[in-house]
Design an enzyme around this catalytic site. Structure first.
Site, PDB file in Angstrom:
ATOM      1  CB  THR A  39      -0.903   0.115   1.234  1.00 37.46           C
ATOM      2  OG1 THR A  39      -1.843  -0.994   1.151  1.00 37.46           O
ATOM      3  CG2 THR A  39      -1.755   1.264   1.245  1.00 37.46           C
ATOM      4  CB  CYS A  40       3.870   2.312   2.137  1.00 33.87           C
ATOM      5  SG  CYS A  40       5.025   3.402   1.936  1.00 33.87           S
ATOM      6  N   GLY A 178     -14.594  11.489   6.825  1.00 32.01           N
ATOM      7  CA  GLY A 178     -13.610  11.119   7.695  1.00 32.01           C
ATOM      8  C   GLY A 178     -12.595  11.982   7.721  1.00 32.01           C
ATOM      9  N   GLY A 179     -12.387  12.895   8.644  1.00 27.21           N
ATOM     10  CA  GLY A 179     -11.177  13.884   8.744  1.00 27.21           C
ATOM     11  C   GLY A 179     -10.020  13.345   9.413  1.00 27.21           C
ATOM     12  CB  ILE A 182      -6.515   8.781   4.374  1.00 26.30           C
ATOM     13  CG1 ILE A 182      -5.673   7.546   4.632  1.00 26.30           C
ATOM     14  CG2 ILE A 182      -7.083   8.863   2.818  1.00 26.30           C
ATOM     15  CD1 ILE A 182      -6.374   6.324   4.196  1.00 26.30           C
ATOM     16  CD  GLU A 201     -13.712  12.936  12.197  1.00 24.69           C
ATOM     17  OE1 GLU A 201     -13.038  12.375  11.274  1.00 24.69           O
ATOM     18  OE2 GLU A 201     -14.232  12.182  13.246  1.00 24.69           O
ATOM     19  N   GLY A 260     -10.961   4.904   7.921  1.00 24.56           N
ATOM     20  CA  GLY A 260     -10.135   3.709   8.570  1.00 24.56           C
ATOM     21  C   GLY A 260      -9.810   2.626   7.457  1.00 24.56           C
ATOM     22  CB  ALA A 307       5.245   2.742   5.814  1.00 26.43           C
ATOM     23  CG  HIS A 434      21.541  29.724  13.399  1.00 26.40           C
ATOM     24  ND1 HIS A 434      20.285  30.139  14.078  1.00 26.40           N
ATOM     25  CD2 HIS A 434      22.196  30.838  12.941  1.00 26.40           C
ATOM     26  CE1 HIS A 434      20.125  31.233  13.618  1.00 26.40           C
ATOM     27  NE2 HIS A 434      21.154  31.953  13.098  1.00 26.40           N
TER      28      HIS A 434
HETATM   29  P1  NAD Z   1      -8.108   7.299  10.441  1.00 24.96           P
HETATM   30  O1  NAD Z   1      -8.440   6.311  11.630  1.00 24.96           O
HETATM   31  O2  NAD Z   1      -6.910   8.232  10.582  1.00 24.96           O
HETATM   32  O3  NAD Z   1      -9.598   8.410  10.375  1.00 24.96           O
HETATM   33  C1  NAD Z   1     -10.520   7.998  10.225  1.00 24.96           C
HETATM   34  C2  NAD Z   1     -11.702   9.039  10.578  1.00 24.96           C
HETATM   35  O4  NAD Z   1     -12.920   8.765   9.993  1.00 24.96           O
HETATM   36  C3  NAD Z   1     -11.541   9.247  12.170  1.00 24.96           C
HETATM   37  O5  NAD Z   1     -11.414  10.473  12.505  1.00 24.96           O
HETATM   38  C4  NAD Z   1     -13.265   8.892  12.250  1.00 24.96           C
HETATM   39  O6  NAD Z   1     -13.666   9.461  13.378  1.00 24.96           O
HETATM   40  C5  NAD Z   1     -13.805   9.009  11.202  1.00 24.96           C
HETATM   41  N1  NAD Z   1     -14.884   8.523  10.929  1.00 24.96           N
HETATM   42  C6  NAD Z   1     -15.304   7.327  11.209  1.00 24.96           C
HETATM   43  N2  NAD Z   1     -16.772   6.794  10.505  1.00 24.96           N
HETATM   44  C7  NAD Z   1     -17.187   8.119  10.220  1.00 24.96           C
HETATM   45  C8  NAD Z   1     -18.294   8.320   9.659  1.00 24.96           C
HETATM   46  N3  NAD Z   1     -19.202   7.376   9.388  1.00 24.96           N
HETATM   47  N4  NAD Z   1     -18.628   9.660   9.205  1.00 24.96           N
HETATM   48  C9  NAD Z   1     -17.660  10.384   9.404  1.00 24.96           C
HETATM   49  N5  NAD Z   1     -16.578  10.364   9.781  1.00 24.96           N
HETATM   50  C10 NAD Z   1     -16.136   9.104  10.246  1.00 24.96           C
HETATM   51  O7  NAD Z   1      -8.186   6.464   9.185  1.00 24.96           O
HETATM   52  P2  NAD Z   1      -7.911   6.956   7.703  1.00 24.96           P
HETATM   53  O8  NAD Z   1      -7.556   8.523   7.773  1.00 24.96           O
HETATM   54  O9  NAD Z   1      -8.526   6.264   6.828  1.00 24.96           O
HETATM   55  O10 NAD Z   1      -6.274   6.166   7.625  1.00 24.96           O
HETATM   56  C11 NAD Z   1      -5.957   4.758   7.572  1.00 24.96           C
HETATM   57  C12 NAD Z   1      -4.673   4.546   8.400  1.00 24.96           C
HETATM   58  O11 NAD Z   1      -3.804   4.899   7.367  1.00 24.96           O
HETATM   59  C13 NAD Z   1      -4.398   5.296   9.375  1.00 24.96           C
HETATM   60  O12 NAD Z   1      -3.959   4.152  10.572  1.00 24.96           O
HETATM   61  C14 NAD Z   1      -3.426   6.076   9.199  1.00 24.96           C
HETATM   62  O13 NAD Z   1      -2.470   6.407  10.319  1.00 24.96           O
HETATM   63  C15 NAD Z   1      -2.671   5.496   8.116  1.00 24.96           C
HETATM   64  N6  NAD Z   1      -2.029   6.605   7.019  1.00 24.96           N
HETATM   65  C16 NAD Z   1      -0.995   7.253   7.610  1.00 24.96           C
HETATM   66  C17 NAD Z   1      -0.361   8.425   6.784  1.00 24.96           C
HETATM   67  C18 NAD Z   1       0.828   9.098   7.401  1.00 24.96           C
HETATM   68  O14 NAD Z   1       1.420   8.526   8.146  1.00 24.96           O
HETATM   69  N7  NAD Z   1       0.947  10.323   6.628  1.00 24.96           N
HETATM   70  C19 NAD Z   1      -1.275   8.770   5.535  1.00 24.96           C
HETATM   71  C20 NAD Z   1      -2.643   7.996   5.376  1.00 24.96           C
HETATM   72  C21 NAD Z   1      -3.032   7.288   5.996  1.00 24.96           C
END
Ligand code: NAD
Length: 445
Positions: A39-40, A178-179, A182, A201, A260, A307, A434
């Protein structure tokens, strides 16, 4: 032939483990059903960062006036950005293949399925062939979670992050459900390229697991910039691009659902005595499952879906499998995380909320990023924030939370401090170059 180790899944966990075990002279076979890098590399971190970088170039060009630069007729070509993203991904995937070939690791392309397991042998089927190994390492990762919202299935307006990354044209408008990480990274991408964005969210705040003082700075900036961010708003149903939530209807051309990810357990059905918790494989501190010769690393464990956690788990796991002394452990208390918004958010260690939950008395130090000369020179109109949590009892650094570019590039310095339990007095002895924004980690002491 019986291999020492069979690995299912060639993402950061799988390819790191394969390289380390092969380097140690072991016979390793790795199964991957799509592309090495997981995925990464293919549909996550790297393609997102490639597109975000293109968006940032455009955004900076159109906001260059504050630095005394006038750029006229600035335009972007999203298909060209996509093309570049594909080239970056392809080169990195080829690099991984080369590294594994160099170590004489056997690579098999296809979906692997566990057929049977005893304490001595695991049998795996892939295509028409059956393979045997002494040990199995499961690195099958995760897939986008599709919530049971009426109207979400077979809806052509609905995207997941993989669809969004593949699209060669921008949507005219987008609603992001979902805020989380991602959601906010895609909100950044689309907003910077001029697409109207609405984030919905369910929780009272976006990025609920992060330090909320840091998050509030992003929230204020994004709202002022015109991104609609609705919190405490639960999506009830979808109808094409129409989203019903809290009694209102919002509409956009596309709806990106990012609520998620879930562990991917496909092909593991034969391991019916494998212990699971909340859909993820239960592992010990060395990534061993409850079955003697079965290990698991990365997203499939449902622990921390990052990752860099996956690759560290793989290193520790292979060390344990090879009985390398001293046995290494994973510093789960010092896992850095970055959200590639603009400005970036980077953090490591506990938050104030976690300190309260764990009954740890902390001293909280905060400093605007503007205390750094380099930050002032390069971030016109931004204040940023650096926040450090220090243990009141022994003055060790327990957590660092930052917002401000380019904090992703120096959060690793804070990870060193948290990982090694450095005290404020020890941090004071570290010399920071610096002028760099990293000096904020010294200024705050
Ligand atoms: P997440 O768990 O970070 O966020 C999902 C959000 O959706 C939560 O805030 C939750 O409250 C909200 N939500 C859930 N059900 C909902 C609904 N029905 N209506 C509205 N909001 C709702 O998950 P993600 O953003 O999908 O990311 C998945 C995984 O991938 C995470 O573990 C994340 O850390 C990882 N990821 C990491 C990076 C990075 O490191 N930069 C980037 C992308 C993803």
């Amino acid at each position: 032939m019986k291999y020492f180790l069979a690995i299912i899944g060639g993402g950061p966990a799988g390819y790191t483990a394969a390289e380390k075990a092969s380097k140690a002279g072991k016979d390793v076979i790795l199964f991957e059903q799509t592309a090495l890098g997981g995925t990464c590399l293919n549909v996550g971190c790297i393609p997102t960062k490639s597109l975000l970088y293109g968006a940032k170039q455009y955004y900076n060009a159109t906001h260059a006036q504050k630095y005394g630069v006038t750029a006229e007729h600035v335009a972007f070509d999203y298909a060209a950005m996509q093309k570049r993203k594909t080239i970056v991904v392809r080169k990195l995937v080829a690099g991984i293949k080369q590294r594994l070939n160099n170590e004489h690791c056997t690579l098999v392309s296809g979906a692997a399925k566990v057929l049977s397991r005893t304490d001595e042998t695991v049998a795996i089927q892939c295509g028409a062939e059956t393979y045997e190994a002494e040990n199995l390492l499961i690195c099958t990762g995760s897939t986008n979670f599709v919530p049971p919202i009426p109207g979400i299935q077979d809806n052509a307006a609905v995207w997941d992050s993989t669809d969004a990354l593949a699209a060669t044209e921008l949507p005219a408008s987008i609603i992001i459900v979902g805020g989380g990480v991602i959601g906010m990274e895609f909100a950044t991408l689309y907003h910077e390229l001029g697409v109207p964005v609405t984030v919905i969210e369910a929780m009272p705040t976006i990025l609920p697991n992060l330090d909320q003082e840091v998050v509030s700075i992003l929230l204020e900036k994004y709202r002022k910039a015109g991104i609609t961010i609705l919190t405490s708003t639960k999506v009830e149903s979808l109808d094409g691009g129409k989203v019903s939530a809290n009694g209102e209807v919002y509409e956009a051309e596309k709806v990106l659902v990012s609520v998620g990810r879930r562990a991917n357990l496909q092909g593991l059905e034969a391991l019916n005595d494998l212990e699971l918790y909340r859909g993820g494989i239960v592992i010990d501190e060395f990534c061993k499952t409850n079955l003697p010769n079965v290990y698991a690393c990365g997203d499939v464990t449902g622990k921390i879906m990052l990752a860099h956690v996956a690759s560290r788990q793989a290193e520790v796991c292979i060390g344990r499998m090879l009985k390398q002394i001293p046995l290494q452990r994973i510093a789960y208390n010092a896992v850095p995380s970055v959200v590639y918004t603009n400005p970036e958010i980077a953090s490591v260690g506990i938050t104030e909320q976690q300190a309260r939950d764990l009954n740890i008395e902390t001293e909280v130090r905060t400093l605007p990023m503007t205390f750094s000369g380099r930050f002032m020179a390069e971030n016109d109109g931004e204040t940023g924030l650096c926040k450090m949590l220090v243990d009141r009892k022994n003055q060790s650094v327990l957590g660092v939370h930052m917002i401000g570019n380019p904090c992703s590039e120096f959060v690793a310095a804070a990870s060193f401090a948290v990982r090694n339990g450095y005290t404020v007095a020890e941090m004071e002895q570290v010399i920071f170059p610096h002028p760099t924004v990293s000096e904020i980690l010294h200024e705050i002491l």
